[in-house]
Design a protein around this motif. Structure first.
Motif, PDB file in Angstrom:
ATOM      1  N   GLU A  30      -4.059   3.145  -2.295  1.00 19.49           N
ATOM      2  CA  GLU A  30      -3.866   2.868  -0.859  1.00 19.49           C
ATOM      3  C   GLU A  30      -4.794   1.758  -0.386  1.00 19.49           C
ATOM      4  O   GLU A  30      -4.513   1.073   0.580  1.00 19.49           O
ATOM      5  CB  GLU A  30      -4.123   4.129  -0.023  1.00 19.49           C
ATOM      6  CG  GLU A  30      -3.253   5.327  -0.383  1.00 19.49           C
ATOM      7  CD  GLU A  30      -3.791   6.051  -1.613  1.00 19.49           C
ATOM      8  OE1 GLU A  30      -5.027   6.111  -1.764  1.00 19.49           O
ATOM      9  OE2 GLU A  30      -2.978   6.517  -2.433  1.00 19.49           O
ATOM     10  N   GLU A  31      -5.930   1.587  -1.066  1.00 18.32           N
ATOM     11  CA  GLU A  31      -6.954   0.694  -0.548  1.00 18.32           C
ATOM     12  C   GLU A  31      -6.731  -0.761  -0.966  1.00 18.32           C
ATOM     13  O   GLU A  31      -7.307  -1.657  -0.381  1.00 18.32           O
ATOM     14  CB  GLU A  31      -8.331   1.136  -1.047  1.00 18.32           C
ATOM     15  CG  GLU A  31      -8.771   2.492  -0.497  1.00 18.32           C
ATOM     16  CD  GLU A  31      -9.082   2.425   0.982  1.00 18.32           C
ATOM     17  OE1 GLU A  31      -9.720   1.445   1.396  1.00 18.32           O
ATOM     18  OE2 GLU A  31      -8.665   3.335   1.714  1.00 18.32           O
ATOM     19  N   LEU A  32      -5.917  -0.983  -1.994  1.00 18.40           N
ATOM     20  CA  LEU A  32      -5.803  -2.335  -2.541  1.00 18.40           C
ATOM     21  C   LEU A  32      -4.989  -3.249  -1.637  1.00 18.40           C
ATOM     22  O   LEU A  32      -3.941  -2.873  -1.119  1.00 18.40           O
ATOM     23  CB  LEU A  32      -5.131  -2.280  -3.916  1.00 18.40           C
ATOM     24  CG  LEU A  32      -6.077  -2.320  -5.107  1.00 18.40           C
ATOM     25  CD1 LEU A  32      -5.281  -2.241  -6.384  1.00 18.40           C
ATOM     26  CD2 LEU A  32      -6.917  -3.583  -5.090  1.00 18.40           C
ATOM     27  N   ARG A  33      -5.500  -4.456  -1.455  1.00 18.38           N
ATOM     28  CA  ARG A  33      -4.788  -5.431  -0.641  1.00 18.38           C
ATOM     29  C   ARG A  33      -4.697  -6.748  -1.399  1.00 18.38           C
ATOM     30  O   ARG A  33      -5.594  -7.079  -2.165  1.00 18.38           O
ATOM     31  CB  ARG A  33      -5.513  -5.643   0.693  1.00 18.38           C
ATOM     32  CG  ARG A  33      -5.414  -4.414   1.561  1.00 18.38           C
ATOM     33  CD  ARG A  33      -6.038  -4.616   2.932  1.00 18.38           C
ATOM     34  NE  ARG A  33      -5.922  -3.362   3.677  1.00 18.38           N
ATOM     35  CZ  ARG A  33      -4.816  -2.995   4.325  1.00 18.38           C
ATOM     36  NH1 ARG A  33      -3.771  -3.789   4.339  1.00 18.38           N
ATOM     37  NH2 ARG A  33      -4.775  -1.849   4.961  1.00 18.38           N
ATOM     38  N   ASP A  34      -3.617  -7.502  -1.174  1.00 18.29           N
ATOM     39  CA  ASP A  34      -3.515  -8.811  -1.828  1.00 18.29           C
ATOM     40  C   ASP A  34      -4.056  -9.890  -0.894  1.00 18.29           C
ATOM     41  O   ASP A  34      -4.620  -9.591   0.152  1.00 18.29           O
ATOM     42  CB  ASP A  34      -2.070  -9.092  -2.266  1.00 18.29           C
ATOM     43  CG  ASP A  34      -1.122  -9.234  -1.089  1.00 18.29           C
ATOM     44  OD1 ASP A  34      -1.599  -9.225   0.074  1.00 18.29           O
ATOM     45  OD2 ASP A  34       0.095  -9.347  -1.320  1.00 18.29           O
ATOM     46  N   ASN A  38      -1.726  -7.638   2.710  1.00 20.96           N
ATOM     47  CA  ASN A  38      -0.781  -6.532   2.585  1.00 20.96           C
ATOM     48  C   ASN A  38      -1.313  -5.480   1.615  1.00 20.96           C
ATOM     49  O   ASN A  38      -1.861  -5.819   0.571  1.00 20.96           O
ATOM     50  CB  ASN A  38       0.567  -7.031   2.052  1.00 20.96           C
ATOM     51  CG  ASN A  38       1.365  -7.728   3.134  1.00 20.96           C
ATOM     52  OD1 ASN A  38       1.145  -7.482   4.319  1.00 20.96           O
ATOM     53  ND2 ASN A  38       2.259  -8.603   2.723  1.00 20.96           N
ATOM     54  N   ALA A  39      -1.141  -4.203   1.975  1.00 20.33           N
ATOM     55  CA  ALA A  39      -1.512  -3.137   1.053  1.00 20.33           C
ATOM     56  C   ALA A  39      -0.533  -3.150  -0.110  1.00 20.33           C
ATOM     57  O   ALA A  39       0.651  -3.436   0.069  1.00 20.33           O
ATOM     58  CB  ALA A  39      -1.464  -1.798   1.773  1.00 20.33           C
ATOM     59  N   ILE A  40      -1.055  -2.854  -1.307  1.00 18.20           N
ATOM     60  CA  ILE A  40      -0.151  -2.866  -2.462  1.00 18.20           C
ATOM     61  C   ILE A  40      -0.336  -1.592  -3.277  1.00 18.20           C
ATOM     62  O   ILE A  40      -1.406  -0.989  -3.281  1.00 18.20           O
ATOM     63  CB  ILE A  40      -0.384  -4.090  -3.368  1.00 18.20           C
ATOM     64  CG1 ILE A  40      -1.884  -4.312  -3.588  1.00 18.20           C
ATOM     65  CG2 ILE A  40       0.244  -5.309  -2.778  1.00 18.20           C
ATOM     66  CD1 ILE A  40      -2.153  -5.491  -4.470  1.00 18.20           C
ATOM     67  N   THR A  41       0.717  -1.205  -3.949  1.00 14.35           N
ATOM     68  CA  THR A  41       0.637  -0.014  -4.791  1.00 14.35           C
ATOM     69  C   THR A  41       0.570  -0.431  -6.247  1.00 14.35           C
ATOM     70  O   THR A  41       1.225  -1.387  -6.670  1.00 14.35           O
ATOM     71  CB  THR A  41       1.886   0.870  -4.594  1.00 14.35           C
ATOM     72  OG1 THR A  41       3.041   0.048  -4.693  1.00 14.35           O
ATOM     73  CG2 THR A  41       1.859   1.548  -3.237  1.00 14.35           C
ATOM     74  N   ARG A 127       8.444  -4.782  -4.807  1.00 11.74           N
ATOM     75  CA  ARG A 127       6.987  -4.847  -4.682  1.00 11.74           C
ATOM     76  C   ARG A 127       6.562  -6.311  -4.809  1.00 11.74           C
ATOM     77  O   ARG A 127       6.723  -6.915  -5.878  1.00 11.74           O
ATOM     78  CB  ARG A 127       6.339  -3.995  -5.773  1.00 11.74           C
ATOM     79  CG  ARG A 127       4.832  -4.068  -5.781  1.00 11.74           C
ATOM     80  CD  ARG A 127       4.223  -2.957  -6.599  1.00 11.74           C
ATOM     81  NE  ARG A 127       4.727  -2.933  -7.967  1.00 11.74           N
ATOM     82  CZ  ARG A 127       4.078  -2.347  -8.984  1.00 11.74           C
ATOM     83  NH1 ARG A 127       2.942  -1.748  -8.770  1.00 11.74           N
ATOM     84  NH2 ARG A 127       4.598  -2.348 -10.195  1.00 11.74           N
TER      85      ARG A 127
END
Lengths: 308, 353
Positions: A30-34, A38-41, A127
């Motif tokens: 949930e915490e990762l962002r590009d 944008n949040a990424i899974t 994605r």
């Protein structure tokens, strides 16, 4: 009486939780962002990747993930094998239908796609991860990110450790330089009109880490700059990115022969350098090579010429 | 009877006097704007240094080296050619616009109406897309050819027998322009990574003005402007009606052809280097018409001087407002030109109604 802190078990458990949080927080999906925020899974690991930028393609190859790469752009020319991959269009002109038909489970986009292709693909449930770092550390982070997205954490760790070692080898020498030892540097990317690499660009960061003083910091991004301002900033080193498939080079011709540039220190002392544009424009592992080359341009006395 | 004639003569003399005064005023404004512009820029250079450098350059070139080489370059090789190029372009666009409005008897006419800008844009974009081995100097050549060829196409479409009806000329211009613009858009879309320069060119810029460009522009613009200025009398008569003008001994068709050719040459020479700068050709002649009256003997030369001053002002803004970054000058002409034009229009409405 019943002081919580006296109970060793609770303390240890709390410490463990804190520790896990601290270590795992960035890794939790949930915490990762590009780079676009944008949040990424992360899960599941990508098996079918489309790259919408030449630099993204280079990262995928550098991580040894080329078998998962199902689509690239017309401009993806490195490594040469990338030219044989199916094309999904140009840089900004992506053939959405073709991209969808390739059924990717990960699309690696760039800044150019923020307002068009990225939201379109996201709406269709794909994605999309946008990569456009503006610093060398950002490049390292993005390589780690791609590795994580594709279940190639170990490969990414090995690659980034090697790249970081090369960055450190340069900054160990340039990091301590006083400002008067840092030549006034300008990277010109177009001549009509004059467009230069300003603040918050990867090129700007490379100049700084290579021990230079970018005279175009007043402008942000890739921006036009007055000929008058360039002449009065009097750059001591001018670097011109060139394209490999370009024979004649109007930009190089302008810098070297225009009488108005002839008064600048860079031209008078013949400190004009060309560098492979693909290396310096792209946030790929090759930009570390660009860093080494530029460091040797700026400080020939401190660096021997780097191996290609 | 005698007194009436005398009053007429006095009125005429007063008009001639006023015309001379207005012309001198316009010339003074142009010189003032040029001098102000050369002292303005992203680099602060003291005015007395600028004057000393200019004086040395003109009267004693060997003494110019006493001043800083950077100042010398900025004043004489960057600002001066740029100001002259902006002035020439403004003069060309404004005088051609004034002549077109007279020829079409349509207040919205300017040379861009006959496809010049779209043709030049297509030529320039094609030039940008050629392999880099082709010299960059080919871009203005292609832009010039594009402009001239598109007007030739519009002309051959519009010509009906031995006459050139202005309505078919306008319609032909709109159609050819739209066709060329769509090809240009297509080329820009497929060119992808090469579009840096194209956007600036399309919006208009003087960022790389230098002496050789000025030298190439001058003969076209001078010759075209002189021919257009000579058309003042026929244009005055043509304002009545084409048929009446014929009866008064004006060869209307030949006049139209001369104006078309001269305006095309001047405009093409201007836009092929700096892109299609809008609004100058419409706003300046109208502003002049509203302030100085509709006599083409006055309207054409004052438009020429005013257009030069206006574009020098606009370009000075373009290169200083966001320095060291440049703004395409076409954006400035639209932003400052349109409100000014609307103000004049409003004044005019009050006067008429």
């Amino acid at each position: 009486m019943n002081n919580v802190w006296n109970k060793p078990f609770i303390c240890i458990a709390l410490a463990a939780v804190l520790c896990v949080c601290a270590c795992a927080a960035p890794a939790s999906p949930e915490e990762l962002r590009d780079d676009s925020g944008n949040a990424i899974t992360i899960t599941p690991p990508a098996e079918r990747i489309i790259s919408l930028a030449p630099a993204n393609t280079e990262i995928v190859y550098a991580l040894g993930l080329e078998n998962k790469l199902v689509g690239v752009t017309e401009f993806c020319n490195y490594p040469p094998a990338a030219k044989d991959k199916p094309r999904v269009g140009g840089f900004s002109t992506v053939d959405i239908e073709k991209a969808v038909a390739l059924q990717p489970d990960l699309v690696l986009a760039a800044e150019k796609h923020n307002k068009s292709v990225t939201p379109q693909l996201q709406k269709m449930g794909f994605r999309v991860v946008s990569l456009y770092p503006s610093s060398l550390q950002g490049v390292i982070q993005d390589i780690t990110l791609v590795g994580r997205l594709c279940g190639a954490d170990t490969e990414a760790a090995t690659l980034t450790a090697d790249l970081q070692k090369r960055i450190d080898a340069v900054t160990a020498i340039t990091g301590g330089l006083d400002s008067d030892k840092r030549p006034r540097t300008l990277v010109v990317i177009w001549n009509d009109p004059l467009i230069v690499a300003g603040a918050s660009t990867l090129i700007g960061d490379i100049i700084r880490e290579a021990g230079g003083n970018n005279v175009a910091l007043q402008v942000s991004g890739f921006s036009s700059m007055n000929l008058e301002s360039i002449v009065s900033a009097d750059p001591q080193v001018i670097i011109v990115p060139t394209s490999m498939d370009q024979q004649g080079d109007p930009l190089w011709e302008f810098i070297t022969t225009d009488p108005r540039m002839s008064g600048t220190s860079a031209v008078r002392n013949s400190r004009l350098y060309r560098i492979d544009g693909d290396m310096i424009y792209r946030h790929s592992p090759r930009c570390i090579t660009a860093l080494e080359q530029i460091a040797s341009f700026l400080h020939p006395d401190l660096f021997s010429k780097p191996a290609q | 009877m005698d007194t009436a004639l005398k009053t007429e003569l006095d009125l005429h003399r007063a008009r001639v006097q006023r015309g001379k005064l207005l012309l001198m005023l316009a010339a003074l404004v142009l010189v003032g704007v040029g001098l102000w512009s050369i002292t303005t820029g992203s680099t602060a250079i003291p005015v007395h240094d600028i004057l000393a450098i200019l004086q040395a350059r003109i009267f004693a070139p060997e003494k110019a080296d006493a001043y800083s080489a950077i100042y010398n370059t900025i004043i004489c090789d960057i600002r001066l050619p740029r100001i002259i190029m902006a002035g020439l372009t403004g003069a060309a666009l404004a005088v051609a616009g004034a002549a077109y409005q007279g020829m079409f008897r349509n207040p919205l006419a300017d040379p861009y109406l006959t496809g010049i800008s779209q043709g030049a844009a297509l030529g320039a974009v094609a030039g940008f897309l050629l392999p880099a081995a082709v010299p960059a100097a080919l871009v203005p050549v292609l832009a010039f050819l594009g402009a001239v060829l598109s007007v030739a196409a519009v002309y051959s479409i519009a010509r009906t027998g031995r006459t050139l009806p202005v309505t078919t000329l306008i319609l032909g211009g709109v159609a050819v322009g739209a066709f060329l613009a769509s090809i240009t858009s297509y080329l820009i879309i497929v060119s992808d990574e090469k579009v840096h320069g194209i956007v600036f060119w399309l919006l208009g810029t003087f960022s790389l003005a230098d002496w050789w460009r000025v030298a190439i522009m001058i003969p076209y613009i001078l010759a075209g402007a002189v021919v257009l200025l000579l058309m003042a009398r026929p244009l005055n008569v043509m304002q009545l009606d084409e048929e009446q003008a014929e009866q008064l001994g004006i060869n209307v068709e030949r006049t139209k052809l001369i104006i078309l050719a001269a305006a095309t040459l001047t405009t093409a020479a201007a836009v092929c280097f700096c892109g299609a700068i809008g609004f100058v050709g419409i706003i300046i002649p109208h502003a002049v018409r509203m302030t100085c009256g509709p006599d083409y003997r006055l309207l054409l030369p004052i438009s020429l001087l005013g257009g030069a001053a206006f574009l020098i002002l606009a370009d000075t803004a373009a290169r200083t407002i966001m320095a060291p970054t440049e703004i395409p000058v076409g954006i400035i002409t639209a932003i400052i030109g349109t409100p000014f034009f609307l103000y004049l229009l409003n004044q005019k409405k009050k006067a008429v109604f």
